[in-house]
Scaffold this active site. Structure first.
Site, PDB file in Angstrom:
ATOM      1  N   ALA A 440       0.949  -1.188  -0.033  1.00  0.00           N
ATOM      2  CA  ALA A 440      -0.261  -0.009  -0.145  1.00  0.00           C
ATOM      3  C   ALA A 440       0.995   1.277  -0.175  1.00  0.00           C
ATOM      4  O   ALA A 440       2.126   1.177   0.414  1.00  0.00           O
ATOM      5  CB  ALA A 440      -0.854  -0.167   1.262  1.00  0.00           C
ATOM      6  N   SER A 441       0.101   2.351  -0.450  1.00  0.00           N
ATOM      7  CA  SER A 441       1.135   3.515  -0.570  1.00  0.00           C
ATOM      8  C   SER A 441       2.338   3.340  -1.477  1.00  0.00           C
ATOM      9  O   SER A 441       2.159   2.913  -2.403  1.00  0.00           O
ATOM     10  CB  SER A 441       1.069   4.028   0.922  1.00  0.00           C
ATOM     11  OG  SER A 441      -0.054   4.743   1.231  1.00  0.00           O
TER      12      SER A 441
END
Length: 721
Positions: A440-441
């Site tokens: 994620a990110s």
């Protein structure tokens, strides 16, 4: 419940992308626009019907262009009969194997699956479990004529559901070898039973702690804590799904965050019910009704057929002795996880062929450079990973690359630099991104540079957003204040005997206060798509702390003046800076996934998706584990699926002497690696961050003896549990 997998293509249109990017030219860095690599091969999207289908008002990615070759699917491994020549070679290799790698015939492989499971390979000096080595042990044991079966001890796990799914898949495929796999679960909940239910037989002691109550998502809110210590958070939202911003600015969940977390919880719980009902041969409604009755008595699990029998460990081992035909009075012949991890696949005739596929593993928080507190396997250091990527790109011996990612993100600049190198690598050879528990990110930033992305159904992914700010000073000030208070207390103490007592008490109080402040700091540190600033005016007044600033330049005090709120013009600049970084991330995600910027905006805004929901939105191409990524890598490299290849671990490194000593010292002193990792991250927390916030998935019950304060710290420091 069967799921339909629809494959469709979405070719990369340079003209449409150029128009889209030019419309956002103010938010796309000039250097990035000028030096983007050439278009990559067309990704193939996997769209899965699920409970997380496109919501009303959301626009699904559109398919266009010619259909590409469907992506292959693959099991964890397939047991094939070896030829007589290979069998003879295997016997000779076993005869000449060194003593520390020899395994007695009729042995049972024992593995204890407990605690953290790393996605990195472990060296002989490393402690803990390694997912690649666990999976490899299943495959080796299936072929090894010396191994009669596997005995698994399954205890509380702190890994994510992605790793749990990968291990479960290997248990299922191992059973196809005809050898037994027996599970033993003295303590467990939903995640532990999810693994244990794949075993052919499952035992538990009569006094086992088993609690199947359901799943929860917890989120803490620290606005009240900050008000108590005189700190005012000044927060500006960029997207609708910024739960970490809520931790600082709210005292309850927003409707948008409830929607996001509810969808994730539905995915995990629904998958658990589907899997268990399929294993038990019962309807999903029956399983849900049983769980809702409140399962805490292990006898109830036996009565309902969820476990085979109630036996102690020694009784199970006696039973296994009879099964393998061991008639002596000695203990069961076993080989443990650590020793068996040293047995090479080539010894068993399953080493691989001539074609080489590189495996680059990237696990942990992302930093740009190595800090003084960096430890072995302590995260993704961009400058080191870039060197490995360039080595693979410049070599002609590798036919394809599997980029294995398990990261909640980190430094946005570091993520972008690695994104560039991965795209250049993909121009020279096939690159497949395989995502573990979380990508994620910044972790997704890396993955989206690959033409094909593979994720588990429950991988946490997306979270396309950034964070800016500098909360480190708050931690320093409060820590320094507490230290000064302790010194003042010590100076007033009358005797040596009371000195020792008060010294211990003062240090304890200081540590507790430091932990509380760290909780406030870390909650900010793990936020996504958010920009914020702490106003410390009231805190400074309470502790009689004074600060003066001399500055030149209109915005010189933007990050330095923490004793006052931002001026309107400073707040505007602060917001524009964060918006620019966010737009850059989003626009590159749109380009990488062949979407328009408006389409990507629907799936960005810092929202975290499960792997199956990400697939239905074009953020992921295929659902599966490492073996699925390997099958796709073979396809893209024009290697027949039935042909063996040799995997070369690029990220594996020999431990240095300081790392060996650090590992030994850490074991002796009981220093938690999480603490060391947090300290390292604190030193590197500069500039724009692309991180996923700390979302904790766990059972309703807490294990006996768990300290609530420690649980709070652990919730924020662990991105997924």
């Amino acid at each position: 419940m069967a799921r339909l997998l629809v494959l469709r293509s979405a070719p990369y249109h340079r003209s449409s992308l150029s128009a889209a990017v030019s419309s956002r030219s103010a938010s796309f860095p000039r250097l990035a626009r000028r030096h983007l690599p050439s278009p990559l091969r067309v990704p193939v999207r996997a769209v899965e019907s699920s409970s997380g289908a496109t919501k009303q008002g959301e626009e699904a990615p559109l398919a266009a262009g010619e259909a590409q070759e469907p992506l292959p699917t693959a099991p964890a491994f397939v047991v094939e009969e070896l030829g007589w020549g290979t069998q003879l070679a295997v016997k000779l290799k076993m005869l000449v194997a060194p003593p520390w790698k020899r395994v007695r015939k009729g042995s049972v492989l024992t593995m204890t699956l407990r605690g953290e499971i790393s996605d990195q390979l472990k060296t002989r000096f490393s402690s803990g479990l390694s997912l690649p080595q666990i999976c490899e042990n299943f495959e080796k044991a299936a072929y090894d004529p010396r191994i009669s079966g596997i005995y698994l001890h399954i205890e509380p796990l702190s890994c994510g559901w992605g790793k749990a799914e990968e291990i479960r898949r290997h248990i299922v495929d191992f059973k196809k070898s005809g050898k037994f796999v027996v599970g033993y679960m003295p303590v467990g909940g939903e995640k532990e039973y999810y693994l244990a239910s794949a075993c052919a037989e499952l035992y538990a002691p009569p006094s086992a702690y088993v609690a199947l109550y359901g799943l929860t998502i917890q989120q803490t809110f620290l606005r009240g804590v900050l008000e108590k210590v005189g700190v005012q958070p000044e927060i500006q939202r960029i997207g609708r799904y910024k739960s970490a911003g809520d931790q600082l600015g709210r005292k309850s969940m927003s409707n948008e965050v409830k929607e996001m977390l509810g969808a994730l919880l539905d995915n995990i719980y629904g998958n658990w019910l589907d899997t268990v009902s399929s294993t038990q041969g019962k309807k999903k409604e029956e399983i849900e009704e049983f769980v809702n009755s409140g399962v805490y008595q292990v006898e109830k699990l036996k009565e309902e057929g969820w476990i085979t029998d109630l036996l102690y460990d020694d009784q199970v081992m006696t039973m296994l002795k009879e099964r393998v035909g061991q008639n002596d009075k000695k203990s069961l012949r076993t080989v443990d996880y650590s020793k068996y991890s040293g047995v090479r696949k080539s010894t068993l005739g399953i080493g691989g062929g001539g074609d080489l596929i590189a495996v680059i593993r990237a696990s942990g928080s992302i930093t740009r450079t190595r800090s003084g507190l960096s430890i072995s396997s302590s995260g993704i250091i961009a400058e080191q990973l870039i060197k490995k990527i360039r080595t693979v790109r410049e070599s002609d011996k590798y036919k394809a690359v599997i980029l294995r990612i398990d990261s909640p993100g980190g430094d946005a600049l570091a993520s972008d630099l690695m994104w560039r190198e991965i795209r250049l690598l993909a121009d020279s050879k096939p690159v497949i991104a395989s995502m573990s528990d979380v990508a994620a990110s910044g972790g997704y930033y890396m993955a989206m540079a690959a033409p094909v992305i593979v994720a588990e159904k429950l991988t946490l992914t997306g979270s396309i957003g950034v964070v800016t700010g500098d909360p480190c000073y708050l931690l320093f000030i409060l820590a320094k204040t507490r230290t000064s208070s302790t010194v003042r207390i010590l100076c007033s103490l009358p005797t040596i005997s009371t000195l020792s007592l008060h010294l211990f008490y003062s240090i304890l109080v200081w540590i507790v206060n430091l932990i509380v402040v760290s909780v406030c700091f870390l909650s900010y540190y793990f936020c996504i798509g958010l920009t914020g600033k702490f106003i410390l005016q009231k805190l400074y007044e309470r502790i009689d702390f004074h600060k003066e600033i001399l500055s030149r330049g209109r915005y010189a005090e933007l990050n330095a003046a923490d004793q006052r709120p931002l001026r309107p013009d400073e707040a505007e600049l602060f917001e524009k800076s964060a918006q620019n970084a966010y737009a850059s991330f989003r626009d590159k995600a749109a380009m990488s996934r062949s979407m328009s910027i408006d389409q990507m905006e629907n799936f960005a805004q810092g929202r975290v998706w499960s792997g199956q929901d990400a697939a239905s939105r074009g953020l992921v191409d295929s659902l599966g584990g490492f073996s699925q990524a390997l099958a796709i890598a073979k396809q893209r490299a024009k290697i027949p699926q039935d042909k063996k290849v040799r995997l070369v671990e690029i990220s594996k490194a020999s431990p240095t002497l300081p790392e060996i000593l650090s590992g030994i010292g850490g074991s002796i002193l009981g220093v938690d690696r999480v603490v060391k990792g947090v300290l390292q991250d604190v030193t590197s927390l500069n500039g724009v961050q692309a991180r996923m916030d700390g979302i904790l998935f766990e059972r309703l019950e807490n294990m006996p003896g768990e300290n609530q304060l420690f649980l709070l710290v652990k919730e924020i420091t662990n991105y997924f549990g």
